[in-house]
Write a protein that holds these residues in place. Structure first.
Motif, mmCIF file in Angstrom:
data_model
loop_
_atom_site.group_PDB
_atom_site.id
_atom_site.type_symbol
_atom_site.label_atom_id
_atom_site.label_comp_id
_atom_site.label_asym_id
_atom_site.label_seq_id
_atom_site.Cartn_x
_atom_site.Cartn_y
_atom_site.Cartn_z
ATOM 1 N N GLU A 39 2.850 6.523 9.140
ATOM 2 C CA GLU A 39 3.291 7.331 8.004
ATOM 3 C C GLU A 39 3.056 6.588 6.691
ATOM 4 O OE1 GLU A 39 7.354 8.401 8.605
ATOM 5 O OE2 GLU A 39 6.955 9.609 10.395
ATOM 6 N N ARG A 40 3.323 5.284 6.698
ATOM 7 C CA ARG A 40 3.098 4.494 5.483
ATOM 8 C C ARG A 40 1.615 4.433 5.137
ATOM 9 N NH1 ARG A 40 7.984 0.909 6.370
ATOM 10 N NH2 ARG A 40 8.851 0.613 4.269
ATOM 11 N N LEU A 41 0.778 4.220 6.161
ATOM 12 C CA LEU A 41 -0.664 4.138 5.920
ATOM 13 C C LEU A 41 -1.194 5.443 5.343
ATOM 14 C CD1 LEU A 41 -1.872 2.290 9.155
ATOM 15 C CD2 LEU A 41 -1.661 1.327 6.860
ATOM 16 N N ASP A 42 -0.710 6.557 5.859
ATOM 17 C CA ASP A 42 -1.183 7.861 5.381
ATOM 18 C C ASP A 42 -0.809 8.093 3.921
ATOM 19 O OD1 ASP A 42 -2.200 8.338 7.860
ATOM 20 O OD2 ASP A 42 -0.557 9.619 8.541
ATOM 21 N N VAL A 43 0.278 7.488 3.470
ATOM 22 C CA VAL A 43 0.700 7.640 2.071
ATOM 23 C C VAL A 43 0.033 6.589 1.188
ATOM 24 C CG1 VAL A 43 2.658 7.495 0.492
ATOM 25 C CG2 VAL A 43 2.901 8.693 2.680
ATOM 26 N N ARG A 44 0.127 5.323 1.592
ATOM 27 C CA ARG A 44 -0.327 4.224 0.723
ATOM 28 C C ARG A 44 -1.837 4.020 0.739
ATOM 29 N NH1 ARG A 44 3.925 3.067 -2.668
ATOM 30 N NH2 ARG A 44 5.838 3.450 -1.485
ATOM 31 N N LEU A 45 -2.484 4.324 1.877
ATOM 32 C CA LEU A 45 -3.931 4.093 1.987
ATOM 33 C C LEU A 45 -4.691 5.408 2.169
ATOM 34 C CD1 LEU A 45 -4.037 0.920 4.273
ATOM 35 C CD2 LEU A 45 -4.141 1.030 1.793
ATOM 36 N N GLU A 46 -4.114 6.494 1.707
ATOM 37 C CA GLU A 46 -4.742 7.802 1.852
ATOM 38 C C GLU A 46 -6.131 7.808 1.221
ATOM 39 O OE1 GLU A 46 -3.824 12.534 0.924
ATOM 40 O OE2 GLU A 46 -2.694 10.963 -0.112
ATOM 41 N N ILE A 58 4.559 -2.560 -1.202
ATOM 42 C CA ILE A 58 3.819 -3.271 -2.260
ATOM 43 C C ILE A 58 2.555 -3.894 -1.671
ATOM 44 C CG2 ILE A 58 3.913 -5.207 -3.874
ATOM 45 C CD1 ILE A 58 6.910 -4.679 -4.154
ATOM 46 N N ALA A 59 2.689 -4.487 -0.473
ATOM 47 C CA ALA A 59 1.525 -5.108 0.166
ATOM 48 C C ALA A 59 0.446 -4.078 0.480
ATOM 49 C CB ALA A 59 1.966 -5.829 1.440
ATOM 50 N N LEU A 60 0.862 -2.909 0.956
ATOM 51 C CA LEU A 60 -0.113 -1.860 1.262
ATOM 52 C C LEU A 60 -0.763 -1.316 -0.006
ATOM 53 C CD1 LEU A 60 1.743 0.092 4.105
ATOM 54 C CD2 LEU A 60 -0.133 -1.537 4.333
ATOM 55 N N ASP A 61 -0.009 -1.211 -1.074
ATOM 56 C CA ASP A 61 -0.591 -0.798 -2.364
ATOM 57 C C ASP A 61 -1.616 -1.827 -2.836
ATOM 58 O OD1 ASP A 61 0.953 1.479 -2.407
ATOM 59 O OD2 ASP A 61 2.506 0.638 -3.723
ATOM 60 N N THR A 62 -1.304 -3.098 -2.630
ATOM 61 C CA THR A 62 -2.243 -4.168 -2.977
ATOM 62 C C THR A 62 -3.530 -4.042 -2.180
ATOM 63 O OG1 THR A 62 -0.452 -5.705 -3.547
ATOM 64 C CG2 THR A 62 -2.574 -6.675 -2.951
ATOM 65 N N LEU A 63 -3.394 -3.748 -0.890
ATOM 66 C CA LEU A 63 -4.571 -3.578 -0.046
ATOM 67 C C LEU A 63 -5.396 -2.378 -0.494
ATOM 68 C CD1 LEU A 63 -6.321 -4.202 2.394
ATOM 69 C CD2 LEU A 63 -4.666 -2.985 3.837
#
Length: 468
Positions: free
Chosen positions: A378-385, A453-458
């Motif tokens: 769920e986080r990946l789908d939002v942050r790395l969409e 924050i880490a996923l946004d950075t990625l």
């Protein structure tokens, strides 16, 4: 200095570990520094070589030290900046980055971060030490204690024809040591070995260092194996050995469908080729346990290896191998290695198997891993969409992501490290340049406040490193 009697509640390796941390902090901060050998530290601290070896293995997993074949252990300089050596060894830079304080390390695949049996294991070991004084314990069991070997043999037996005996099981200090012995016993130097790809970088580097000709067999985009290519290699290459996972291939997280398993087993049987089965993640499938490759393969041409660490935790670092053949050579190599393993620790692990405690733990761990993977998805789908694609993992503690746009993944790594985030670029899991648009990302971050924050950075690093 002696460590015997120091902090009675601690095990010796904990005192050794603290000593090594202090020693590492004293060495040069500008260049890697060679550390004392196992034998030197054993003499200096008055503890067994196996205790020193275990402490070093912990430090190596933490990225504080690294080993060089025939040279020993070296400490990473604390102030080393992985960004300075852009063309250097990527794995070394990953380890150096992971060691730096304040980093969000998203590169691993450590299932037991969500739950280990370390506490139960140590409690059992203390109880056993009280019941069995050390002076009554056998001083040398180079292939492991019989009780644990018998427990593993029973665990892997699935039928009267696919059965194992305690004498078919060999236990070593860690997975690396066991694999090095297998490479030697199987005479793989200069031989052709087909390896599923992506593959764990420890395995790949050991094969490479031993002079093995590695042929990588990549999974297709839809997650299925290219059996036509595999058959071509078996027919036209002098393939000595095939290395495959038992149930799920990691880090890709792909599981072979039953039909493909049967076809693969048939091809191996027709070729007479040996199968070396990697069972490190075989017990960690989220769904009900699927059939393992070993249950379809001629047991006369099968060797299985694994370790306890992915199931139990860092207090159980031992690796092991099951083989019906090569007994004399395996026994010889284990004797030559002179693994000095804690017999009480091995007895404690055996009790976990025999009591059913391990099965209870694995059921709970698989549930937590499944829930954590869903939450991470769920986080990946939002942050790395729009940045990555992936297939939901069916085992383990990580995701295998592919960048949607063409990127320089090394640059992604560098940019992320500059923002205190560590990922594992896909090229680490290949020797021939495959998977350069992929990365492995851990999902065992229960309640970590900085994960978003880490996923946004990625996501930002993936955008900035686009090449097209």
């Amino acid at each position: 200095m002696t460590l015997r009697g120091e902090r009675q509640a601690d095990f010796a390796y904990q005192a050794v570990y603290r000593y090594m941390i202090n020693l590492i902090n004293e060495v040069s901060l500008d260049t890697p520094a060679k550390l004392p050998s196992l034998r030197q530290l054993s003499t200096r601290l008055n503890v067994s070589i196996s205790t020193i070896q275990y402490a070093y293995s912990l430090l190596e997993k933490e990225g504080r030290v690294y080993s060089v074949a025939k040279s020993g252990y070296f400490a990473w300089p604390v102030t080393a900046n992985p960004l300075m050596a852009v063309g250097g060894d990527l794995l070394e830079r990953l380890y150096a980055a992971a060691r730096r304080p304040g980093m969000s390390v998203l590169s691993g695949d450590e299932p037991t971060l969500l739950g280990s049996l370390d506490s139960a294991l140590l409690t059992l070991e203390r109880q056993l030490v009280r019941l069995h004084p050390r002076h009554l314990q056998p001083w040398s069991q180079p292939c492991g204690v019989w009780e644990l070997r018998a427990a593993l043999a029973a665990r892997y037996t699935s039928s009267p024809t696919r059965c194992w005996q305690a004498d078919d099981v060999y236990i070593g200090a860690d997975l690396r040591g066991v694999l090095e012995i297998l490479i030697e016993v199987l005479g793989l130097k200069g031989k052709t070995v087909v390896v599923e790809s992506p593959c764990d970088y420890l395995i790949l580097r050991l094969l490479q260092a031993a002079g093995v000709r590695v042929v990588e067999w990549p999974w297709q985009a839809d997650g299925s194996p290219d059996l036509a290519l595999f058959e071509h290699w078996l027919r036209h290459e002098s393939v000595h050995l095939v290395l495959l996972s038992s149930v799920v291939s990691m880090p890709s997280g792909h599981a072979l469908p039953a039909y493909d398993q049967l076809r693969l087993a048939s091809l191996l049987d027709q070729s007479g080729c040996w199968l070396l089965e990697n069972d490190c993640f075989g017990e960690l499938c989220f769904a009900p346990r699927q059939r393992a490759m070993r249950d379809l393969i001629n047991p006369e041409r099968l060797i299985v290896f694994s370790s306890f660490e992915k199931m139990l935790g860092p207090e159980a670092p031992f690796g092991y191998v099951l083989s019906r053949h090569l007994a004399s050579e395996l026994q010889r190599q284990f004797l030559l290695r002179a693994f000095r393993l804690s017999s009480m620790r091995q007895h404690a692990i055996a009790r976990l198997y025999q009591s059913g405690r391990l099965d209870q733990h694995l059921e709970a761990l698989r549930q937590r891993l499944r829930e954590q993977a869903a939450a991470m998805s769920e986080r990946l789908d939002v942050r790395l969409e729009g940045r990555v694609t992936y297939r939901m993992p069916v085992a383990g503690a990580s995701f295998w992501l592919q960048s949607v746009a063409a990127v320089d993944m090394r640059q992604v790594f560098q940019r992320a490290v500059a923002q205190q985030v560590v990922i594992a670029p896909g090229e680490l899991f290949s020797l021939s340049g495959l998977h350069h648009q992929h990365l492995r990302l851990s999902h065992t971050f229960n309640g970590q406040p900085n994960l978003d924050i880490a996923l946004d950075t990625l996501a930002q690093a993936l955008l900035q490193a686009q090449t097209g």
